[in-house]
Design an enzyme around this catalytic site. Structure first.
Site, PDB file in Angstrom:
ATOM      1  N   ASP A  74      -7.655   1.833   7.586  1.00  0.00           N
ATOM      2  CA  ASP A  74      -7.491   2.011   6.150  1.00  0.00           C
ATOM      3  C   ASP A  74      -6.761   0.828   5.529  1.00  0.00           C
ATOM      4  OD1 ASP A  74      -8.845   4.294   5.812  1.00  0.00           O
ATOM      5  OD2 ASP A  74      -7.101   5.624   5.575  1.00  0.00           O
TER       6      ASP A  74
ATOM      7  N   GLU B 149       0.848  -1.191   0.000  1.00  0.00           N
ATOM      8  CA  GLU B 149       0.000   0.000   0.000  1.00  0.00           C
ATOM      9  C   GLU B 149       0.884   1.241   0.000  1.00  0.00           C
ATOM     10  OE1 GLU B 149      -2.113   0.157   3.703  1.00  0.00           O
ATOM     11  OE2 GLU B 149      -2.731   2.235   3.434  1.00  0.00           O
TER      12      GLU B 149
ATOM     13  N   ASP C  76      -3.809  -0.479  10.294  1.00  0.00           N
ATOM     14  CA  ASP C  76      -4.900   0.364  10.800  1.00  0.00           C
ATOM     15  C   ASP C  76      -6.159   0.120   9.976  1.00  0.00           C
ATOM     16  OD1 ASP C  76      -4.436   1.558   8.401  1.00  0.00           O
ATOM     17  OD2 ASP C  76      -3.809   3.499   9.201  1.00  0.00           O
TER      18      ASP C  76
ATOM     19  N   ASP D  70      -0.889  -1.123   5.965  1.00  0.00           N
ATOM     20  CA  ASP D  70      -0.755  -0.556   7.302  1.00  0.00           C
ATOM     21  C   ASP D  70      -1.631  -1.320   8.289  1.00  0.00           C
ATOM     22  OD1 ASP D  70       0.873   1.368   6.296  1.00  0.00           O
ATOM     23  OD2 ASP D  70      -0.655   2.948   6.224  1.00  0.00           O
TER      24      ASP D  70
END
Ligand code: TSJ
Length: 641
Positions: free
Chosen positions: A506, A429, A504, A502
């Site tokens: 997102d 990403e 998280d 990541d």
């Protein structure tokens, strides 16, 4: 049936023991495996017997309980297994059911289990594979009981009391053999999904599942008067149906019982699930091909007759008609033959002609009765035909440049080793993390493909847009396999496809978009175990120049306990891959010696559920998505919001 089996096997006790001994020696032959999947099959085998009693018209409810001690109880309100002496075997019929391995119908083709029934012969297999099993029968005002251990009868069938003559039924409790199964812990959700499916497939049968292991008792009841009609409504629950009615046909031909239910939604997936004797057939077979040919022919005829298709127009293809279609095809048949490598494909050709004949006849009638629905289906199919034509052109136009060319995408930093077995590709990403990954990687075997931002949600886009998407084209060409009918697993260029995002919300969303794409376009990659999720650390802990990483909150805690909680600890919470330099990224997430990879798995038993999860999570209805997340949130750890 019962008589024949007994004649074949006789009352010879030695033979009884040998039979059950064979099951214990090679459990995989009878229940597929001794994994968690095989464990759950034990429950289905017992439940199927009770379902048979319901199909015979004598049982209206089944109760399944996971008891406090981890054993499982299945109770029905049927007639009760007969308790009289079976004269050939010289023992009560119920004892025959539990101690004589039943060959014939169910175990054909060289001893392999080829079918789930029209059911009801697997009780002795469950008994053979249980530490203990107790059966209790209520019949003719009496309560009987017998206990077995590892298949051995502990005492003759005994009367333990009386009951109201109207109170009849069978109750079986067993604890699986912990020396045979990898685990003996039942999963509530796994059983619940299957039992819900069984309730959908057996109109008007009430099934309750209950879990008494924890303080907080769980219980669900499934009861569908509409049967598979309600199944289709359930599968379409997080989509927008194109019309209110669920189309439903049923009938019998050549000893094949046929039921079909279907409804279109505004999505693009073809979601047809076929069943034989309540067992899902993931690879379809004759019943599914009968369904497809009847549907294609009938809709084309209707569209021509009603001038929706003009004379010069080409016929609608099956896939045009099935775009956005959710369907259940359920047949019941005396002696199902299964084919294919995994024996999951129905081979009986009479099932094809039966489904074809019954569906054609009743669908023609339905369309004439419901012209508005008929028009909607035809219009949708024509639209799909045009889109498919546009997609074909888009594909041809991009063929040389992207989908079929050997030129790899510009952003790909490929590895030098060309043996796919040694190679892995990281889908990363963001360009910045992509940059670190390129620096960090082990060049020989690790390739890096950075993707910018969020990839296209394939659940909400038609094919022509999907092929036009740069990130998706980059993945397709990098993998080398092609897609759909051109898909060739032998051309896969990397045996590990690693999604690195990541840690998280997102990142989780991007990983889900990636998995949606892979699941819809290259499901074989997931099924064959080539897809992984990287696990970046959540924390960096530094003390006296010594650095440690923690991948979960529990791990952080145990590290802090180990090194002492004091002022010298420096704890950093990683928000994204971009916060790590190349060296850290290598050390924590990419180094095959140290990293944690999560393999993405796919449970064949759960296909309809997985489809629904993707359309729930990625589709456009908000309410079902919120419900799904609320229901599942309690099972997810480290949810970072
Ligand atoms: F698997 C099993 F055997 F353990 C089992 C069987 C487990 C459970 C929960 C239920 C059953 C079962 C079997 N329920 N109902 C029956 N029915 C018969 O076995 C039955 C009853 C009556 C007659 C009859 O002809 O009178 C025939 C049968 C096969």
């Amino acid at each position: 049936m019962e008589k024949n089996k007994v004649e074949e096997y006789g009352a010879d006790q030695i033979q009884i023991l040998e039979g059950l001994q064979a099951v214990r020696k090679r459990p995989g032959m009878y229940i597929g495996s001794t994994s968690e999947r095989g464990l759950h099959h034990l429950v289905y085998e017992i439940v199927d017997n009770a379902v048979d009693e319901a199909l015979a018209g004598f049982c209206s409810s089944i109760f399944v309980t996971i008891n406090k001690d981890g054993s499982v109880t299945v109770v029905d309100d049927g007639r009760g297994i007969p308790t009289g002496i079976n004269h050939k075997a010289g023992i009560p019929a119920v004892e025959v059911v539990f101690t004589i391995l039943h060959a014939g119908g169910k175990f054909g083709g060289g001893g392999y289990k080829v079918s789930g029934g029209l059911h009801g012969v697997g009780a002795s297999v469950v008994n053979a594979l249980s530490n203990w099993l107790v059966v209790e029968i209520r019949r003719e005002g009496k309560v009987y009981e017998q206990r077995y251990e590892r298949g051995n009868t502990m005492y003759p069938l005994r009367e333990i009391g009386t009951c109201d003559p109207d109170d009849t039924g069978t109750k079986v409790t067993f604890y699986p053999d912990d020396t045979i199964f990898e685990t003996t812990v039942f999963d509530y959700n796994t059983l619940r999904t299957r039992l819900r499916e069984t309730a959908f497939l057996t109109k008007d049968l009430k099934i309750t599942i209950r879990d008494e292991r924890e303080e907080e008792i769980r219980e669900d009841t499934f009861h569908y008067e509409g049967g598979i009609k309600e199944f289709v409504t359930y599968l379409n629950r997080s989509t927008t149906p194109l019309y209110d009615e669920v189309i439903y046909c049923e009938g019998e031909k050549d000893n094949v019982l046929v039921e079909v239910a279907m409804q279109h939604n505004d999505g693009y997936n073809d979601s047809a699930y076929s069943f034989v004797n309540n067992i899902i057939t993931p690879e379809g077979g004759m019943h599914l091909s009968g369904f497809r040919s009847a549907l294609t022919r009938t809709i084309n005829n209707y569209a021509r007759e009603h001038k929706i298709l003009k004379e010069k127009d080409p016929a609608l293809a099956g896939e045009d008609i099935r775009e956005g279609l959710t369907a259940i095809i359920s047949v019941k048949i005396e002696e199902p033959q299964f084919e294919g490598q995994t024996k999951q494909k129905l081979g009986n050709s009479e099932a094809r002609s039966a489904v074809d004949a019954i569906l054609s006849e009743q669908l023609v009638y339905f369309l004439e009765q419901n012209p508005r629905v008929a028009k909607t289906i035809c219009d949708k199919s024509v639209l799909s035909q045009r889109a498919r034509e546009a997609a074909r052109k888009a594909r041809n136009a991009t063929r040389k440049t992207a989908l079929e060319s050997t030129a790899l995408p510009g952003k790909l930093a490929d590895c030098t080793d060309k043996d796919p077995k040694n190679c892995e590709i990281f889908i990363v990403e963001g360009d910045s993390a992509g940059g670190s990954a390129k620096t960090a990687r082990s060049r020989a075997t690790q390739a890096i493909l950075p993707l910018r931002g969020k990839i296209l949600n394939v659940e909400k886009a038609r094919e022509d847009r999907i092929y036009g998407n740069e990130e998706i084209r980059a993945m397709i060409t990098a993998f080398g396999t092609g897609i759909h009918e051109d898909f060739d697993i032998n051309k896969l260029r990397y045996h590990k496809i690693i999604i690195m995002t990541d840690a998280d919300v997102d990142g989780a969303h991007i990983a889900t978009l990636m998995l949606t794409f892979l699941y819809r376009f290259m499901p074989q990659l997931i099924k064959q175990g080539f897809v992984y999720l990287a696990t970046p650390p959540l924390y960096k802990i530094e003390k006296n120049k010594k650095v440690r990483y923690a991948y979960s909150d529990e791990e952080l805690n145990s590290i802090l306990v180990e090194i002492g909680r004091d002022g010298n600890n420096k704890i950093q919470r990683y928000k994204g891959l971009g916060e790590m330099d190349a060296e850290q990224l290598w050390e924590t997430t990419m180094d095959p010696e140290k990293r944690i990879l999560k393999k993405v798995m796919f449970n064949e038993d759960d296909a309809s559920n997985i489809d629904a999860i993707f359309s729930t999570l990625m589709g456009d209805k908000v309410e079902p998505r919120r419900e799904f997340i609320e229901e599942n949130a309690k099972y997810v750890q480290n949810l970072d919001i």
